[in-house]
Write a protein that holds these residues in place. Structure first.
Motif, PDB file in Angstrom:
ATOM      1  N   ILE A 283      -5.795 -16.097   3.087  1.00 20.45           N
ATOM      2  CA  ILE A 283      -6.419 -14.831   3.467  1.00 20.45           C
ATOM      3  C   ILE A 283      -6.422 -13.881   2.274  1.00 20.45           C
ATOM      4  CG2 ILE A 283      -6.293 -12.839   5.007  1.00 20.45           C
ATOM      5  CD1 ILE A 283      -4.823 -14.635   7.002  1.00 20.45           C
ATOM      6  N   ARG A 284      -7.599 -13.379   1.928  1.00 23.31           N
ATOM      7  CA  ARG A 284      -7.730 -12.456   0.806  1.00 23.31           C
ATOM      8  C   ARG A 284      -8.568 -11.269   1.251  1.00 23.31           C
ATOM      9  NH1 ARG A 284      -9.455 -17.234  -3.454  1.00 23.31           N
ATOM     10  NH2 ARG A 284      -7.526 -18.449  -3.247  1.00 23.31           N
ATOM     11  N   VAL A 285      -7.993 -10.096   1.148  1.00 28.27           N
ATOM     12  CA  VAL A 285      -8.666  -8.893   1.611  1.00 28.27           C
ATOM     13  C   VAL A 285      -8.647  -7.862   0.492  1.00 28.27           C
ATOM     14  CG1 VAL A 285      -8.760  -7.129   3.410  1.00 28.27           C
ATOM     15  CG2 VAL A 285      -7.806  -9.376   3.933  1.00 28.27           C
ATOM     16  N   ALA A 286      -9.768  -7.188   0.286  1.00 27.28           N
ATOM     17  CA  ALA A 286      -9.870  -6.165  -0.754  1.00 27.28           C
ATOM     18  C   ALA A 286     -10.607  -4.954  -0.194  1.00 27.28           C
ATOM     19  CB  ALA A 286     -10.595  -6.721  -1.982  1.00 27.28           C
ATOM     20  N   GLY A 287     -10.632  -3.877  -0.979  1.00 25.71           N
ATOM     21  CA  GLY A 287     -11.347  -2.677  -0.579  1.00 25.71           C
ATOM     22  C   GLY A 287     -10.658  -1.935   0.539  1.00 25.71           C
ATOM     23  N   PHE A 288     -11.444  -1.340   1.452  1.00 24.00           N
ATOM     24  CA  PHE A 288     -10.887  -0.529   2.524  1.00 24.00           C
ATOM     25  C   PHE A 288     -10.035  -1.348   3.492  1.00 24.00           C
ATOM     26  CE2 PHE A 288     -11.047   1.812   6.563  1.00 24.00           C
ATOM     27  CZ  PHE A 288     -10.564   3.050   6.130  1.00 24.00           C
ATOM     28  N   PRO A 289     -10.476  -2.541   3.943  1.00 22.70           N
ATOM     29  CA  PRO A 289      -9.597  -3.346   4.814  1.00 22.70           C
ATOM     30  C   PRO A 289      -8.266  -3.682   4.147  1.00 22.70           C
ATOM     31  CG  PRO A 289     -11.845  -4.181   4.895  1.00 22.70           C
ATOM     32  CD  PRO A 289     -11.794  -3.180   3.768  1.00 22.70           C
ATOM     33  N   GLY A 290      -8.312  -3.982   2.840  1.00 18.64           N
ATOM     34  CA  GLY A 290      -7.078  -4.249   2.114  1.00 18.64           C
ATOM     35  C   GLY A 290      -6.176  -3.041   2.053  1.00 18.64           C
ATOM     36  N   TRP A 291      -6.802  -1.871   1.948  1.00 20.38           N
ATOM     37  CA  TRP A 291      -6.036  -0.612   1.896  1.00 20.38           C
ATOM     38  C   TRP A 291      -5.309  -0.369   3.216  1.00 20.38           C
ATOM     39  CZ3 TRP A 291      -7.636   4.617   3.670  1.00 20.38           C
ATOM     40  CH2 TRP A 291      -6.823   5.622   3.147  1.00 20.38           C
ATOM     41  N   LEU A 292      -6.002  -0.586   4.341  1.00 16.99           N
ATOM     42  CA  LEU A 292      -5.365  -0.413   5.646  1.00 16.99           C
ATOM     43  C   LEU A 292      -4.213  -1.409   5.819  1.00 16.99           C
ATOM     44  CD1 LEU A 292      -8.435   0.084   8.021  1.00 16.99           C
ATOM     45  CD2 LEU A 292      -6.846   1.825   7.200  1.00 16.99           C
ATOM     46  N   ALA A 293      -4.452  -2.665   5.430  1.00 21.45           N
ATOM     47  CA  ALA A 293      -3.405  -3.683   5.551  1.00 21.45           C
ATOM     48  C   ALA A 293      -2.220  -3.344   4.656  1.00 21.45           C
ATOM     49  CB  ALA A 293      -3.973  -5.054   5.197  1.00 21.45           C
ATOM     50  N   TRP A 294      -2.509  -2.866   3.444  1.00 24.36           N
ATOM     51  CA  TRP A 294      -1.443  -2.465   2.514  1.00 24.36           C
ATOM     52  C   TRP A 294      -0.584  -1.366   3.132  1.00 24.36           C
ATOM     53  CZ3 TRP A 294      -0.585   2.397   0.665  1.00 24.36           C
ATOM     54  CH2 TRP A 294       0.341   2.532  -0.386  1.00 24.36           C
ATOM     55  N   GLY A 295      -1.222  -0.362   3.732  1.00 22.56           N
ATOM     56  CA  GLY A 295      -0.477   0.747   4.331  1.00 22.56           C
ATOM     57  C   GLY A 295       0.412   0.287   5.472  1.00 22.56           C
ATOM     58  N   LEU A 296      -0.133  -0.549   6.349  1.00 25.73           N
ATOM     59  CA  LEU A 296       0.652  -1.050   7.480  1.00 25.73           C
ATOM     60  C   LEU A 296       1.844  -1.864   7.002  1.00 25.73           C
ATOM     61  CD1 LEU A 296      -2.243  -2.110   9.882  1.00 25.73           C
ATOM     62  CD2 LEU A 296      -0.724  -0.135  10.143  1.00 25.73           C
ATOM     63  N   LEU A 297       1.633  -2.690   5.976  1.00 23.42           N
ATOM     64  CA  LEU A 297       2.704  -3.526   5.436  1.00 23.42           C
ATOM     65  C   LEU A 297       3.840  -2.676   4.885  1.00 23.42           C
ATOM     66  CD1 LEU A 297       3.627  -6.420   4.629  1.00 23.42           C
ATOM     67  CD2 LEU A 297       2.476  -6.047   2.442  1.00 23.42           C
ATOM     68  N   HIS A 298       3.506  -1.646   4.121  1.00 16.96           N
ATOM     69  CA  HIS A 298       4.545  -0.825   3.511  1.00 16.96           C
ATOM     70  C   HIS A 298       5.261   0.048   4.535  1.00 16.96           C
ATOM     71  CE1 HIS A 298       2.650  -2.187  -0.160  1.00 16.96           C
ATOM     72  NE2 HIS A 298       3.635  -1.666  -0.842  1.00 16.96           N
ATOM     73  N   ILE A 299       4.532   0.534   5.522  1.00 18.38           N
ATOM     74  CA  ILE A 299       5.176   1.323   6.569  1.00 18.38           C
ATOM     75  C   ILE A 299       6.191   0.465   7.322  1.00 18.38           C
ATOM     76  CG2 ILE A 299       4.778   2.490   8.780  1.00 18.38           C
ATOM     77  CD1 ILE A 299       2.028   3.341   7.571  1.00 18.38           C
ATOM     78  N   ALA A 300       5.830  -0.787   7.562  1.00 14.23           N
ATOM     79  CA  ALA A 300       6.717  -1.679   8.323  1.00 14.23           C
ATOM     80  C   ALA A 300       8.048  -1.887   7.625  1.00 14.23           C
ATOM     81  CB  ALA A 300       6.024  -3.024   8.543  1.00 14.23           C
ATOM     82  N   PHE A 301       8.049  -1.901   6.293  1.00 12.45           N
ATOM     83  CA  PHE A 301       9.279  -2.202   5.565  1.00 12.45           C
ATOM     84  C   PHE A 301      10.037  -0.957   5.098  1.00 12.45           C
ATOM     85  CE2 PHE A 301       7.177  -6.397   4.913  1.00 12.45           C
ATOM     86  CZ  PHE A 301       8.172  -7.162   5.500  1.00 12.45           C
ATOM     87  N   LEU A 302       9.468   0.234   5.296  1.00 12.51           N
ATOM     88  CA  LEU A 302      10.217   1.444   4.970  1.00 12.51           C
ATOM     89  C   LEU A 302      11.432   1.540   5.887  1.00 12.51           C
ATOM     90  CD1 LEU A 302       7.582   4.278   4.382  1.00 12.51           C
ATOM     91  CD2 LEU A 302       9.406   3.614   2.809  1.00 12.51           C
ATOM     92  N   THR A 303      12.548   1.996   5.341  1.00 10.89           N
ATOM     93  CA  THR A 303      13.764   2.117   6.148  1.00 10.89           C
ATOM     94  C   THR A 303      13.816   3.483   6.809  1.00 10.89           C
ATOM     95  OG1 THR A 303      15.010   2.908   4.240  1.00 10.89           O
ATOM     96  CG2 THR A 303      15.049   0.544   4.670  1.00 10.89           C
TER      97      THR A 303
END
Length: 455
Positions: A375-395
């Motif tokens: 799976i390879r995602v770029a642009g706006f969909p990649g940005w949304l996925a990036w945000g969700l991923l980082h929020i999930a791992f924030l303590t």
């Protein structure tokens, strides 16, 4: 025979140490977490702190707060200095340079890696890395001060050099920094100055490879390069940064030819990593093999050969090409905790198996990359996925909520950055009296007698 509980000493409060300690919380062992900052840092978002989007508190959390609900976990502030593997004892240094010792039955080394300047230590003075909160604050100061100084200068070469920013290293951190600096110049600061136009700022990204983001698929890396160039980042590939001084950088083409010099008063370094001194000391003491960067070769269960009571996790593991990413550290921490729990139950350890959860890189608002297997995602969909991923791992729930709120405000208000404050420091402060590691990093002192901490 003794009835005391197993003593587990974890050195390092990063992702590996944090996840290992959490999994051992509430178990029938005594856990001590030794860390030189006494806090957990979410390194993947460090560049957003450096460029004014997020605050220190949003990407870090005190370890004492993390473990407040676990009475069997103790947190100590100190930097590991020496290991006595036979006595199972570690000597650590307090910020005031006095020392103390901690005894253990099981040692988990999760100290991570530090910035590498490839034998050119003097470069660190002019080109800070991106590994600690201090690094982020130093970079924030340098970035915003550069624009302030340029505002006071007449048009010409000197002003241009203050408006030129060089980033060494085209990996995720380098790409993220370069993109953020251009975004900051073209959006955040665009209407705030009178004598200069921040959009004139040049951002130069140097890398020795033929493309940026070499750990990503070529098509994603190509999209990243195109996005960076649209932002105005100037890519200089196939070159090595060989020197940095007050006035700029010197680069050498890999293909040969004359060195090239660029006038840039702000240089940031993301080009490589190496083991911290304690990791190299550990390898020497136990006779473990290590690679050029200091990564330690370990057994399949992540223990040191011949020393089953010593585990190494995270970036420091030199086995099977394991990546130096947060997910590897987290999984390693959970694995070691599982090994300890299995042995308490009289069961054998299992080998460590890393599960690749993918890679992500932020380029600019609305543009990010995510790669998970095929799976390879770029642009706006990649940005949304990036945000969700980082929020999930924030303590911490509060960190997640405040980070999301900050990102939403940034989007709604044209990339406003509310955490741009910086201080130039007090020239009258006696640096010798500060509680800091800086005075003793260059010349490590021999440990002085101190108390033994037993649990």
């Amino acid at each position: 025979m003794t009835n005391r509980r197993l003593r587990v000493l974890i050195i390092g409060g990063g992702f590996g140490g944090l996840f290992c300690a959490r999994r051992l919380g509430g178990t029938d062992v005594d856990v001590t977490v030794l860390d030189r900052a006494a806090g957990h840092l979410f390194q993947p978002l460090l560049y957003q702190c450096a460029t004014g989007t997020l605050s220190i508190g949003q990407i870090s959390r005190p370890l004492r707060e993390q473990f407040a609900g676990h009475r069997n976990i103790t947190t100590l502030l100190g930097e590991a200095l020496e290991l006595d593997a036979d006595s199972r004892r570690v000597t650590a240094r307090r910020p005031d340079e006095t020392t103390f010792t901690v005894d253990y039955d099981v040692l988990v080394v999760a100290v991570g890696m530090q910035q590498s300047y490839f034998g050119n230590a003097h470069i660190a003075q002019w080109a800070p890395g991106m590994k600690t909160l201090d690094d982020a604050l130093s970079i924030r100061q340098r970035l915003f001060t550069a624009f302030e100084i340029a505002e006071t200068l007449p048009p010409g070469a000197e002003r241009d050099s203050w408006l030129t920013f060089a980033v060494a290293g085209g990996g995720p951190t380098g790409v993220e920094l370069a993109g953020q600096i251009r975004e900051m110049a073209t959006r955040t600061l665009s209407n705030e100055f009178h004598s200069i136009d921040p959009e004139d700022a040049r951002v130069l990204l140097f890398d020795g490879g033929d493309r940026v983001l070499k750990s990503f698929a070529p098509d994603l890396a190509g999209k990243a390069a195109s996005t960076l160039q649209r932002l105005g980042v100037e890519l200089r590939l196939g070159v090595h940064v060989t020197d940095v001084n007050r006035h700029g950088v010197t680069v050498s083409p890999k293909a040969g030819g004359a060195d090239q010099e660029y006038a840039a008063r702000t240089v940031l370094w993301t080009a490589g990593v190496e083991a911290v001194p304690f990791a190299r000391h550990l390898a020497d003491v136990v006779g473990a093999a290590s690679d050029r960067s200091g990564r330690i070769h370990v057994e399949p269960d992540l223990s040191v050969p011949g020393r089953p009571e010593i585990f190494v996790i995270g970036d420091l593991v030199g086995r099977d090409g394991l990546p130096g990413v947060a997910e590897n550290a987290m999984q390693g921490g959970l694995h070691v905790a599982a090994c300890i729990r299995r042995e308490l139950e009289g069961r054998t350890r299992k080998p460590y198996r890393y599960r690749d959860l993918g890679s992500a890189a932020y380029i600019s608002r609305g543009n990010a990359l995510l790669q998970v297997g095929p799976i390879r995602v770029a642009g706006f969909p990649g940005w949304l996925a990036w945000g969700l991923l980082h929020i999930a791992f924030l303590t911490g729930v509060s960190n997640r909520i405040s980070t999301v709120a900050t990102w939403l405000a940034t989007i709604a208000r044209t990339n406003r950055r509310h955490h741009r404050a910086f201080m130039l420091g007090d020239s009258h402060t006696n640096t010798e009296q500060r509680y800091t590691w800086a005075t003793c990093d260059d010349q490590p002192s021999r440990p002085q007698p101190g108390p033994v901490i037993e649990k």
